[in-house]
Design a protein around this motif. Structure first.
Motif, PDB file in Angstrom:
ATOM      1  N   ASP A  60       0.874  -1.260  -0.126  1.00  0.00           N
ATOM      2  CA  ASP A  60      -0.118  -0.015  -0.152  1.00  0.00           C
ATOM      3  C   ASP A  60       1.080   1.008  -0.309  1.00  0.00           C
ATOM      4  OD1 ASP A  60      -2.561  -1.244   2.025  1.00  0.00           O
ATOM      5  OD2 ASP A  60      -1.935  -1.282   0.497  1.00  0.00           O
ATOM      6  N   LYS A  71       1.934   1.970  -3.574  1.00  0.00           N
ATOM      7  CA  LYS A  71       0.921   2.521  -4.552  1.00  0.00           C
ATOM      8  C   LYS A  71       0.661   3.360  -3.821  1.00  0.00           C
ATOM      9  CE  LYS A  71      -3.416   1.831  -2.838  1.00  0.00           C
ATOM     10  NZ  LYS A  71      -3.988   1.097  -2.853  1.00  0.00           N
ATOM     11  N   TYR A  72       0.814   4.626  -2.023  1.00  0.00           N
ATOM     12  CA  TYR A  72       0.322   5.125  -2.257  1.00  0.00           C
ATOM     13  C   TYR A  72       1.491   6.478  -2.675  1.00  0.00           C
ATOM     14  CZ  TYR A  72      -2.462   3.813   1.353  1.00  0.00           C
ATOM     15  OH  TYR A  72      -3.768   2.975   2.332  1.00  0.00           O
ATOM     16  N   ASN A  89       1.161   6.032  -7.016  1.00  0.00           N
ATOM     17  CA  ASN A  89      -0.209   7.598  -6.956  1.00  0.00           C
ATOM     18  C   ASN A  89       0.554   8.933  -7.032  1.00  0.00           C
ATOM     19  OD1 ASN A  89      -1.548   5.473  -7.752  1.00  0.00           O
ATOM     20  ND2 ASN A  89      -2.572   5.691  -5.884  1.00  0.00           N
ATOM     21  N   TYR A 129      -8.309   4.727 -10.151  1.00  0.00           N
ATOM     22  CA  TYR A 129      -8.532   4.312  -8.486  1.00  0.00           C
ATOM     23  C   TYR A 129      -9.437   3.630  -8.615  1.00  0.00           C
ATOM     24  CZ  TYR A 129      -5.231   8.441  -8.258  1.00  0.00           C
ATOM     25  OH  TYR A 129      -4.094   9.389  -7.990  1.00  0.00           O
ATOM     26  N   GLN A 160      -9.419   0.955  -6.241  1.00  0.00           N
ATOM     27  CA  GLN A 160      -8.246   1.189  -5.062  1.00  0.00           C
ATOM     28  C   GLN A 160      -9.582   1.855  -3.581  1.00  0.00           C
ATOM     29  OE1 GLN A 160      -5.417   4.128  -6.085  1.00  0.00           O
ATOM     30  NE2 GLN A 160      -4.573   2.863  -7.449  1.00  0.00           N
TER      31      GLN A 160
END
Length: 376
Positions: free
Chosen positions: A6, A9-10, A13, A104, A107
């Motif tokens: 995560d 991923k953050y 993004n 998104y 997500q």
């Protein structure tokens, strides 16, 4: 404890949003119209707000938040924007937004934030801007058309990459095929140079014919449209109003806009050409000579790499140097393609390298086979 995946991923993004905002700021500086400047600035503000959202997610996960620095891809696109203008890079940004429009959707962190809708909206907006009318659309009309779809226009960067790649792969394969037949270094050099010139001339001629034929067709279509406008202006006005209505403009406003445009023969023909035919009367597809010269140069730039070592070296050393230099060129072209696709640099570069060298290996093997048969 938030899983490591995560956090990655953050960060991914967050970097994407920082990069997009950076490019949109540059596009706002070089936009051709004040209305477009406001649109690009609005896009930048939204992307910066998205970046802030992911910064908050990183903090919640206990991960450090790095300073907002654009990636190499974003810096390259920004440089291109400032050098060539916002319209030049617009198709590339439209393509990237189209690829990421649903990023998104899966997500859960973005649920209820409006980010999913905004990303999809950005993709539609840029598709509209990069369509047949390009940046010539009035800002108000762009806002109304935001929910509609149009085809993404051509991309000069994509054409440049593909042209150089064609020259590099085709001539590398030719040179390796001749080298596989065990011919002399001088014969390989002459063959490589001949292949480079023949390929570049063929590409240039093909591009000239393509663009010239397109211009002739567009000229004919414009003359037909001009004649129809002179003999039946009411029908053309109705047709134009229906086109605007189909794109989301309110019926009354569409009729008023069509009536205003038809009142002036020049603006009427211009609007009909752009809206009905998808033609820019000012450009008509561009200059065939410019297209031919550009195609010639790009192909030659790629094709010269496999030949260059044979100018200074001989034998196995020249062949190894040719493969190495060509491999470097293929890898760099693969990296350049990521400006359009947004994929990882290493994966794209290696893919280009493997495919190009595979083609060269096949022709080398065929050359060795034929050379051995002839010698036997």
């Amino acid at each position: 404890m938030t899983p490591q995946i995560d956090v990655r991923k953050y960060r991914r993004n967050w970097q994407d949003e920082v990069d997009s905002a950076h490019v949109y700021r540059a596009m706002a500086e070089r936009a051709s119209q004040a209305e477009l400047t406001r649109i690009y600035e609005r896009l930048a503000v939204v992307e910066e707000r998205h970046a802030t959202f992911w910064e908050e997610q990183l903090r919640k996960a206990g991960a450090p938040v790095p300073p907002r620095r654009p990636s190499w891809r974003s810096r390259t696109l920004t440089w291109m924007t400032r050098r060539f203008g916002a319209s030049w890079i617009l198709p590339t940004m439209a393509n990237l937004e189209q690829v990421n429009r649903h990023v998104y959707d899966s997500q859960p962190e973005t649920h209820g934030t409006g980010m999913r809708r905004q990303e999809a909206s950005h993709a539609r907006l840029l598709r509209t801007l990069s369509g047949p009318l390009g940046e010539g659309l009035p800002g108000g009309t762009v806002a109304r058309l935001e929910g509609r779809h149009r085809a993404i226009g051509g991309n000069a960067l994509r054409a440049a990459v593909l042209g150089a790649n064609d020259g590099l792969v085709s001539n590398l394969s030719l040179v390796m095929g001749v080298a596989g037949a065990s011919l002399s270094g001088r014969a390989i050099l002459i063959t490589g140079l001949a292949g480079m010139l023949a390929g570049a001339i063929s590409m240039a001629l093909g591009e000239w014919i393509s663009v010239q034929s397109s211009r002739e067709l567009s000229t004919h279509q414009l003359s037909v449209e001009k004649e129809e406008l002179a003999h039946a202006p009411e029908e053309e006005e109705e047709e134009l109003a229906l086109i605007y209505e189909s794109k989301g403009v309110p019926a009354q406003e569409a009729r008023e806009l069509a009536s205003h445009l038809i009142a002036n023969p020049k603006t009427a023909l211009d609007a009909l050409a752009r809206e009905e035919l998808g033609i820019d009367p000012e450009e008509l597809g561009g200059s065939p000579w410019t297209a031919a010269l550009t195609s010639f140069v790009l192909f030659a730039m790629g094709a010269v790499l496999p030949v260059l070592p044979f100018v200074f070296l001989t034998g196995l050393t020249a062949m190894v140097a040719s493969v190495a230099l060509s491999g470097l060129g293929l890898f760099l072209l693969g990296i350049t393609i990521t400006l359009l696709t947004g994929r990882g640099m290493l994966a794209s570069g290696l893919r280009q390298l493997v495919f190009g060298l595979a083609a060269a290996a096949i022709t080398f093997g065929i050359g060795r086979l034929i050379g051995g048969s002839v010698a036997g």
